[in-house]
Scaffold this motif. Structure first.
Motif, PDB file in Angstrom:
ATOM      1  N   ALA A  78      16.720  33.407 -14.670  1.00 19.53           N
ATOM      2  CA  ALA A  78      15.567  34.098 -14.083  1.00 19.53           C
ATOM      3  C   ALA A  78      14.355  34.166 -15.004  1.00 19.53           C
ATOM      4  CB  ALA A  78      15.968  35.512 -13.668  1.00 19.53           C
ATOM      5  N   ALA A  79      14.569  34.403 -16.300  1.00 16.77           N
ATOM      6  CA  ALA A  79      13.439  34.589 -17.214  1.00 16.77           C
ATOM      7  C   ALA A  79      12.503  33.381 -17.260  1.00 16.77           C
ATOM      8  CB  ALA A  79      13.945  34.948 -18.618  1.00 16.77           C
ATOM      9  N   PRO A  80      12.998  32.154 -17.305  1.00 19.73           N
ATOM     10  CA  PRO A  80      12.063  31.014 -17.284  1.00 19.73           C
ATOM     11  C   PRO A  80      11.219  30.958 -16.008  1.00 19.73           C
ATOM     12  CG  PRO A  80      14.209  30.321 -18.078  1.00 19.73           C
ATOM     13  CD  PRO A  80      14.381  31.716 -17.552  1.00 19.73           C
ATOM     14  N   ALA A 138       7.513  43.099  -9.645  1.00 25.07           N
ATOM     15  CA  ALA A 138       8.702  42.329  -9.273  1.00 25.07           C
ATOM     16  C   ALA A 138       9.554  41.998 -10.496  1.00 25.07           C
ATOM     17  CB  ALA A 138       8.289  41.054  -8.555  1.00 25.07           C
ATOM     18  N   ALA A 139       8.899  41.573 -11.576  1.00 26.24           N
ATOM     19  CA  ALA A 139       9.639  41.207 -12.782  1.00 26.24           C
ATOM     20  C   ALA A 139      10.343  42.418 -13.383  1.00 26.24           C
ATOM     21  CB  ALA A 139       8.692  40.583 -13.800  1.00 26.24           C
ATOM     22  N   VAL A 317      20.175  39.116  -6.560  1.00 25.09           N
ATOM     23  CA  VAL A 317      18.778  39.501  -6.763  1.00 25.09           C
ATOM     24  C   VAL A 317      17.956  38.322  -7.269  1.00 25.09           C
ATOM     25  CG1 VAL A 317      17.231  41.108  -7.927  1.00 25.09           C
ATOM     26  CG2 VAL A 317      19.535  41.850  -7.284  1.00 25.09           C
ATOM     27  N   PRO A 318      16.822  38.018  -6.637  1.00 25.82           N
ATOM     28  CA  PRO A 318      15.979  36.915  -7.112  1.00 25.82           C
ATOM     29  C   PRO A 318      15.244  37.273  -8.398  1.00 25.82           C
ATOM     30  CG  PRO A 318      14.927  38.026  -5.268  1.00 25.82           C
ATOM     31  CD  PRO A 318      16.305  38.631  -5.405  1.00 25.82           C
ATOM     32  N   ALA A 319      14.658  36.265  -9.023  1.00 24.88           N
ATOM     33  CA  ALA A 319      13.931  36.484 -10.277  1.00 24.88           C
ATOM     34  C   ALA A 319      12.711  37.367 -10.075  1.00 24.88           C
ATOM     35  CB  ALA A 319      13.509  35.150 -10.883  1.00 24.88           C
ATOM     36  N   LEU A 320      12.090  37.271  -8.905  1.00 27.44           N
ATOM     37  CA  LEU A 320      10.899  38.064  -8.590  1.00 27.44           C
ATOM     38  C   LEU A 320      11.061  38.679  -7.197  1.00 27.44           C
ATOM     39  CD1 LEU A 320       8.197  35.607  -9.958  1.00 27.44           C
ATOM     40  CD2 LEU A 320       8.779  37.840 -10.928  1.00 27.44           C
ATOM     41  N   PRO A 321      11.869  39.712  -7.077  1.00 22.76           N
ATOM     42  CA  PRO A 321      12.105  40.305  -5.758  1.00 22.76           C
ATOM     43  C   PRO A 321      10.809  40.850  -5.137  1.00 22.76           C
ATOM     44  CG  PRO A 321      12.960  41.717  -7.513  1.00 22.76           C
ATOM     45  CD  PRO A 321      12.598  40.412  -8.142  1.00 22.76           C
ATOM     46  N   GLY A 322      10.621  40.519  -3.875  1.00 18.48           N
ATOM     47  CA  GLY A 322       9.447  41.005  -3.161  1.00 18.48           C
ATOM     48  C   GLY A 322       8.290  40.038  -3.150  1.00 18.48           C
ATOM     49  N   ILE A 323       8.188  39.218  -4.166  1.00 19.40           N
ATOM     50  CA  ILE A 323       7.080  38.265  -4.246  1.00 19.40           C
ATOM     51  C   ILE A 323       7.198  37.210  -3.164  1.00 19.40           C
ATOM     52  CG2 ILE A 323       6.011  36.463  -5.633  1.00 19.40           C
ATOM     53  CD1 ILE A 323       5.328  39.228  -6.592  1.00 19.40           C
TER      54      ILE A 323
END
Length: 329
Positions: A78-80, A138-139, A317-323
């Motif tokens: 997720a971080a990258p 999100a992050a 959970v996605p890397a940027l939830p909601g985005i």
């Protein structure tokens, strides 16, 4: 034949050219280099935090407690993505080879993720740029959830008994009084609150159906979450001016409640949908509304993760939830 006067002119011109060709002139003021604005500085700081997570994962290399291993697996993917969304790490002189300097960032992956969580959320509450505020919201939420899930897995591996179904509050010093509901004087519009109340009531009904198809401990699990969803729906529709759109019956296909595996998949889908709805609202909300919307998103996503296996493989959970939801509108 040059006269003395001619040589004098040549000398003056040569002197002038010599001075003009120098790298400095006494009457020239010092150069004024452009300074980055507050948005750029905030973005660069966020990118540094994400890079710190990536560096800590590389340093850890899979070593440590189950908590550290799981959080490294999740954040390693997720971080990258977050760093790329932030525009990458700013390098002042990309063509040069500067002498490396010691970094003050945490080398422990758990500490690095915690620092990223708190830093992102703190900046999200004061960011003046709407796009950056959404990204940091999100992050920060994603970091909070990976931190929680890693602890959850660690406890499960250690055999500690924790309820699978529970209301879970977002834990960060940035939000000292976490909540799942809007505070008095909330600026979230009544139509949105009404739709959220309806969504929780639909979840309530789905859990009733899942419980009717299950037995023993599984049945009790669905009934426990059903009660929490019912209470949340009631609290939302009880707010002033909120229309009650709840119904007695909704549609749930037989396949969604067939066997135990299908019921778990349905429950995860229910909570993920609620988490995504709240995360999308939090991403674009003002500073006063972000805390409770983040709290509600955290609770839903965490519940979805708790329904799955205690491993990073099915982590939902996605890397940027909601985005993603914001971008598709």
């Amino acid at each position: 034949m040059r006269t003395r006067h001619t040589w004098g002119i040549v000398a003056v011109v040569a002197a002038t050219l010599l001075v003009a060709g120098c790298s400095w002139r006494m009457e020239t003021p010092a150069p004024q280099w452009p300074s980055p604005d507050a948005v750029t500085v905030m973005r660069d700081d966020a990118a540094q935090r994400e890079q710190a997570v990536i560096d800590a994962i590389a340093t850890a290399a899979g070593a440590g407690t189950p908590q550290a291993v799981v959080i490294a697996e999740i954040e390693g993917a997720a971080a990258p993505q977050r760093l790329e969304a932030l525009g990458g790490l700013y390098i002042a002189y990309p063509d040069s080879s500067p002498t490396p300097v010691a970094s003050a960032v945490p080398t422990d992956v758990v500490a690095a993720v915690t620092a990223a969580r708190d830093g992102h959320l703190a900046d999200a509450l004061v960011a003046q740029d709407a796009d950056l505020a959404s990204l940091l919201t999100a992050a920060g939420l994603s970091h909070a959830l990976s931190s929680w899930f890693a602890i959850w897995v660690d406890d499960q591996v250690a055999g500690e008994t924790q309820p699978v179904v529970e209301e879970r509050l977002l834990s960060t010093p940035v939000i000292p009084e976490p909540s799942l509901l809007p505070a008095e004087g909330s600026t979230t519009d009544e139509e949105t609150l009404s739709e959220l109340g309806l969504a929780h009531d639909q979840a309530r009904y789905a859990y009733e159906v899942l419980a009717a198809r299950a037995a023993e401990d599984e049945r009790e699990q669905w009934l426990a979450r059903r009660a929490l969803q019912d209470a949340r729906a009631q609290s939302l529709v009880d707010l002033p001016g909120v229309e009650d759109q709840r119904a007695a019956v909704y549609v749930l296909s037989p396949e969604q409640s067939g066997d135990s595996a299908q019921r778990v998949a349905t429950a995860i889908e229910i909570e993920n949908r609620l988490g995504a709805a709240y995360a999308a609202l939090a991403a674009t909300a003002g500073a006063g509304e972000k805390p409770w919307l983040l709290g509600a998103a955290f609770d839903a996503y965490a519940q979805a993760a708790a329904f799955g296996e205690p491993t990073d493989s099915p982590y939902p959970v996605p890397a940027l939830p909601g985005i993603e939801s914001v971008g598709s509108d």
